[in-house]
Scaffold this motif. Structure first.
Motif, PDB file in Angstrom:
ATOM      1  N   ALA A  29      21.670  73.584  35.758  1.00 20.69           N
ATOM      2  CA  ALA A  29      20.252  73.692  36.130  1.00 20.69           C
ATOM      3  C   ALA A  29      19.713  72.300  36.459  1.00 20.69           C
ATOM      4  N   PHE A  30      18.873  72.234  37.462  1.00 18.26           N
ATOM      5  CA  PHE A  30      18.332  70.953  37.925  1.00 18.26           C
ATOM      6  C   PHE A  30      16.805  71.017  37.867  1.00 18.26           C
ATOM      7  N   VAL A  31      16.206  69.964  37.306  1.00 12.37           N
ATOM      8  CA  VAL A  31      14.749  69.931  37.117  1.00 12.37           C
ATOM      9  C   VAL A  31      14.185  68.655  37.744  1.00 12.37           C
ATOM     10  N   ALA A  43       9.517  72.152  29.117  1.00 13.28           N
ATOM     11  CA  ALA A  43       9.668  73.613  29.210  1.00 13.28           C
ATOM     12  C   ALA A  43      10.530  73.992  30.416  1.00 13.28           C
ATOM     13  N   LEU A  44      10.461  73.194  31.475  1.00 10.31           N
ATOM     14  CA  LEU A  44      11.306  73.486  32.646  1.00 10.31           C
ATOM     15  C   LEU A  44      12.780  73.318  32.280  1.00 10.31           C
ATOM     16  N   VAL A  45      13.071  72.272  31.501  1.00  8.63           N
ATOM     17  CA  VAL A  45      14.464  72.050  31.072  1.00  8.63           C
ATOM     18  C   VAL A  45      14.922  73.213  30.194  1.00  8.63           C
ATOM     19  N   THR A  46      14.056  73.612  29.266  1.00  5.77           N
ATOM     20  CA  THR A  46      14.409  74.724  28.368  1.00  5.77           C
ATOM     21  C   THR A  46      14.645  76.001  29.175  1.00  5.77           C
ATOM     22  N   VAL A  54      24.119  73.728  31.480  1.00  2.12           N
ATOM     23  CA  VAL A  54      23.869  72.293  31.447  1.00  2.12           C
ATOM     24  C   VAL A  54      22.597  72.032  32.246  1.00  2.12           C
ATOM     25  N   ALA A  55      21.785  71.081  31.781  1.00  2.00           N
ATOM     26  CA  ALA A  55      20.577  70.724  32.539  1.00  2.00           C
ATOM     27  C   ALA A  55      20.610  69.259  32.958  1.00  2.00           C
ATOM     28  N   VAL A  56      20.178  69.038  34.186  1.00  2.00           N
ATOM     29  CA  VAL A  56      20.049  67.690  34.745  1.00  2.00           C
ATOM     30  C   VAL A  56      18.600  67.552  35.208  1.00  2.00           C
TER      31      VAL A  56
END
Ligand code: AMP
Length: 282
Positions: A29-31, A43-46, A54-56
């Motif tokens: 996921a990319f934010v 909250a966007l990362v969550t 995985v979040a970036v």
């Protein structure tokens, strides 16, 4: 100080990291953000991590989306603090390119979505959404992530990004995240840091007017009369400018004369020298 999270600064490094996770069978996921992070960004990362493994997050204050008289120079920046916050919600990597990396000499390509950017905020921020569409197209194509998350606080931006990603076959799922608000109802924004205590108190008129207008419309008041009453509330609170208060279709952003499914109440105005935006579902 060493960062609690790895930070990469070039599109090649970003892409290599995302591809490595994807090769290992993980969804990424990319934010995209401009930094000065608050609970809304987190909250966007969550939400990203609810749709991926995985979040970036990216941190880039994009000069192309600021007008000549806007707040580019004073926009808050805190990369070290942002890294601590992102690590606390399970983000794995930060992409923080500099301006010369994003827009090297000779840069000449722009993404312009037609239609949607001419409405609402686009009327008072000419060129803003071209800057947004251009940087988001660059970020999404550099990342090659499976999903990307954007906030509903910037509802018009989200609509434009959805259109752009579909039109350009970006191949990243776009998700919208509900607005995160302070306890008293003011939508969190990096720009709230500009508000004096007095302006902060008076800024509440914007979400309050949205709620009151919603209640009036649902109670049967004609839309035009309800909007006019909401405008009076916002002006009475001392907003120096009201850019718009409108009931629009949530996808086309066209004004609605009467309530409809998917309608959204949108407002934007300036208190002191700070421009605030907000919106709620009807
Ligand atoms: P910005 O750093 O202001 O460009 O915002 C980066 C992303 O965070 C955008 O997708 C915004 O819509 C989102 N965002 C900002 N504030 C909030 C908020 N209060 N609630 C939810 N999302 C937000």
């Amino acid at each position: 100080m060493t960062s609690p999270l790895p930070i990469v600064r070039t599109p090649a490094e970003l892409r290599a990291a995302v591809r490595a996770w994807q090769s290992a069978g993980k969804r990424v996921a990319f934010v995209p953000t401009m930094g000065a992070l608050h609970a809304g960004h987190l909250a966007l990362v969550t939400l990203g991590l609810a749709h991926a493994d995985v979040a970036v997050a990216s941190i880039f204050v994009n000069p192309k989306q600021f007008g000549p008289n806007e707040d580019l120079d004073r926009y808050p920046r805190d990369e070290a603090g942002d890294a601590i916050k992102l690590a606390s919600v399970g983000c794995s990597l930060i992409y923080a390119p500099d301006v010369a990396t994003m827009y090297p000499p000779g840069f000449a390509s722009f993404v312009r979505v037609s239609g949607l950017p001419d409405l609402l905020c686009g009327r008072v921020r000419p060129g803003h959404f071209d800057g947004v569409a251009t940087v988001v197209a660059k970020l999404l194509s550099a990342a090659g992530a499976d999903v990307a998350v954007f906030g509903e606080k910037d509802w018009q931006q989200l609509a434009i990004i959805r259109r752009m990603a579909a039109d350009l076959d970006i191949g990243t799922e776009i998700h919208g995240c509900a607005i995160v608000r302070d306890v008293d109802g003011l939508a969190l924004s990096s720009r709230n840091a500009y508000l004096s205590a007095d302006e902060r108190a008076r800024a509440l008129a914007l979400p309050q007017a949205l709620q009151a207008t919603r209640a009036a419309i649902l109670g049967g008041m004609p839309v035009a009369a309800a909007l006019a009453a909401g405008e009076r509330t916002i002006k009475a609170a001392g907003f120096v400018r009201l850019d718009y208060l409108d009931l629009v279709d949530g996808e086309t952003l066209h004004s609605l004369g009467r309530p409809a499914a998917g309608a959204r109440l949108m407002g934007a105005g300036v208190i002191g020298t700070t421009r605030l935006i907000d919106n709620i579902a009807l």
